[in-house]
Design an enzyme around this catalytic site. Sequence first.
Site, mmCIF file in Angstrom:
data_model
loop_
_atom_site.group_PDB
_atom_site.id
_atom_site.type_symbol
_atom_site.label_atom_id
_atom_site.label_comp_id
_atom_site.label_asym_id
_atom_site.label_seq_id
_atom_site.Cartn_x
_atom_site.Cartn_y
_atom_site.Cartn_z
ATOM 1 N N HIS A 120 -27.062 -14.518 19.055
ATOM 2 C CA HIS A 120 -26.472 -15.745 18.511
ATOM 3 C C HIS A 120 -27.532 -16.561 17.750
ATOM 4 C CE1 HIS A 120 -24.784 -19.904 18.839
ATOM 5 N NE2 HIS A 120 -23.649 -19.264 18.647
ATOM 6 N N SER A 323 -15.303 -5.795 27.026
ATOM 7 C CA SER A 323 -15.352 -6.858 26.019
ATOM 8 C C SER A 323 -13.953 -7.161 25.504
ATOM 9 C CB SER A 323 -16.253 -6.430 24.857
ATOM 10 O OG SER A 323 -16.083 -7.326 23.777
HETATM 11 C C1 PLP Z 1 -21.011 -19.201 21.636
HETATM 12 C C2 PLP Z 1 -22.279 -18.526 21.931
HETATM 13 C C3 PLP Z 1 -23.466 -19.261 22.117
HETATM 14 C C4 PLP Z 1 -23.589 -20.710 21.868
HETATM 15 O O1 PLP Z 1 -22.818 -21.453 22.665
HETATM 16 P P1 PLP Z 1 -22.474 -22.962 22.285
HETATM 17 O O2 PLP Z 1 -21.718 -23.359 23.487
HETATM 18 O O3 PLP Z 1 -21.698 -22.920 21.025
HETATM 19 O O4 PLP Z 1 -23.765 -23.703 22.148
HETATM 20 C C5 PLP Z 1 -24.598 -18.553 22.478
HETATM 21 N N1 PLP Z 1 -24.582 -17.240 22.634
HETATM 22 C C6 PLP Z 1 -23.469 -16.503 22.450
HETATM 23 C C7 PLP Z 1 -23.528 -15.029 22.663
HETATM 24 C C8 PLP Z 1 -22.288 -17.126 22.086
HETATM 25 O O5 PLP Z 1 -21.194 -16.377 21.884
#
Ligand code: PLP
Length: 431
Positions: A120, A323
């Site tokens: 991410h 998933s």
């Molecule tokens: C959505 C997501 C995040 C970030 O989360 P937020 O709540 O938007 O800060 C981090 N890692 C993964 C794999 C995600 O899908």
Amino acid sequence: MTFSPADHTRLEAFWRYCLTHQYFNVGYPESADFDYSLLHRFMRFSINNCGDWNEYSNYLLNSFDFEREVMRFIAELFHIPFEDSWGYVTNGGTEGNMFGCYLGRELFPDATLYYSQDTHYSVAKIVRLLRIKAQVVASQANGEMDYDDLVARIAADGEHHPIIFANIGTTLRGATDNIATIQQRLAQAGIRREDYYLHADAALSGMILPFVDAPEPYSFADGIDSICVSGHKMIGSPMPCGIVVARRANVERISVEVDYISARDQTISGSRNGHTPLMMWAALRSRSMDDWRERIQRCLDLAQHAVDRLRAAGIDAWRNPNSITVVFPCPSASVWKRHCLATSGDTAHLITTAHHRDSTQIDALVDEVIADLKARGKPPARQPLQGALVDGLATRTQVYSTASQPLRVPAPGLGKAEPQRIIAHPKGSDS
Ligand SMILES: *Cc1c(COP(=O)(O)O)cnc(C)c1O
């Protein structure tokens, strides 16, 4: 509060807009099937969970007792004795990731952090903010980390204290980096357990794997040092939030005494939302473990239904084991825009979150995708991707099975990591 008639009208219009679109979501992992109406009356109070829920705070309007119970549940879920753990309800996955990386950096101040190219975008921000050296590791075709590339980079860097940022469910392809494999490979490379830090980003799948029959490794018992999940994704919440939990011994290194609130603080923010711990508590208390299993199985079945339908129409759709993210070739912009699908490069994905009570919305989308891709003359499905689920059975037999043909995408070093990466099509054509 008094509003002008125009402002009343404006709010009324927004209310209708929200009602119309409340279940719009097929492209993002936010579940919309929550009901916190029992908690609405607490909205009149300025509840603030500044600091540590385990300490007395002079700020009396806090929901620390509820947060403690959330953390007890989460410790159990991720297999760590509650007394040996510490964590809190965050603003979301990003804050939880930052907390984990912060702990890793405090333990190994000069370490390099390794994360896969499917990670991410939050991690690119975090390593800049925390000024951690970072290396991007190649991914396998299914979105899972390329373990050969991981150990090769660690060796090339001569890094003795790597911080490993592992994904438990990537954002775009729902892939899980195998924590057991990572640790085996580190051990083979002669890196002892006490010499590395392992953070798991389990934003979505952290609330899936504990409830399935054959989960990939995801817990403290499997060797992680910290893990975060998002509260507004699988759990569901009207405002973004998340939960992070770590080993208590590592958290104690970052604790500071704050005389102003007469409390201890080891969180990233100062004032903290006191309503979201109440919501997480309500979500976790109102469902039994069987309820969670049933809810998650329904999502997984629906994801497989989408894969089956797309593949029956000759479309190259797939998903990773455990998933709820279904990956398929990107349809025309008119289709992905109408359905608010997330796209990346030449692929799109849908996520079968829990508010899809039946397959109506997914079927409508699938019908359009099929019609669109057929009209554009997409080629029929090729051989199923290693590790992906196409017929409900994992084709993956061993964890390194695709490592011989990793996607070789240039891995930017520190300061060059792009926040938005283009993920190549999983069939391996990154040219
Ligand atoms: C959505 C997501 C995040 C970030 O989360 P937020 O709540 O938007 O800060 C981090 N890692 C993964 C794999 C995600 O899908």
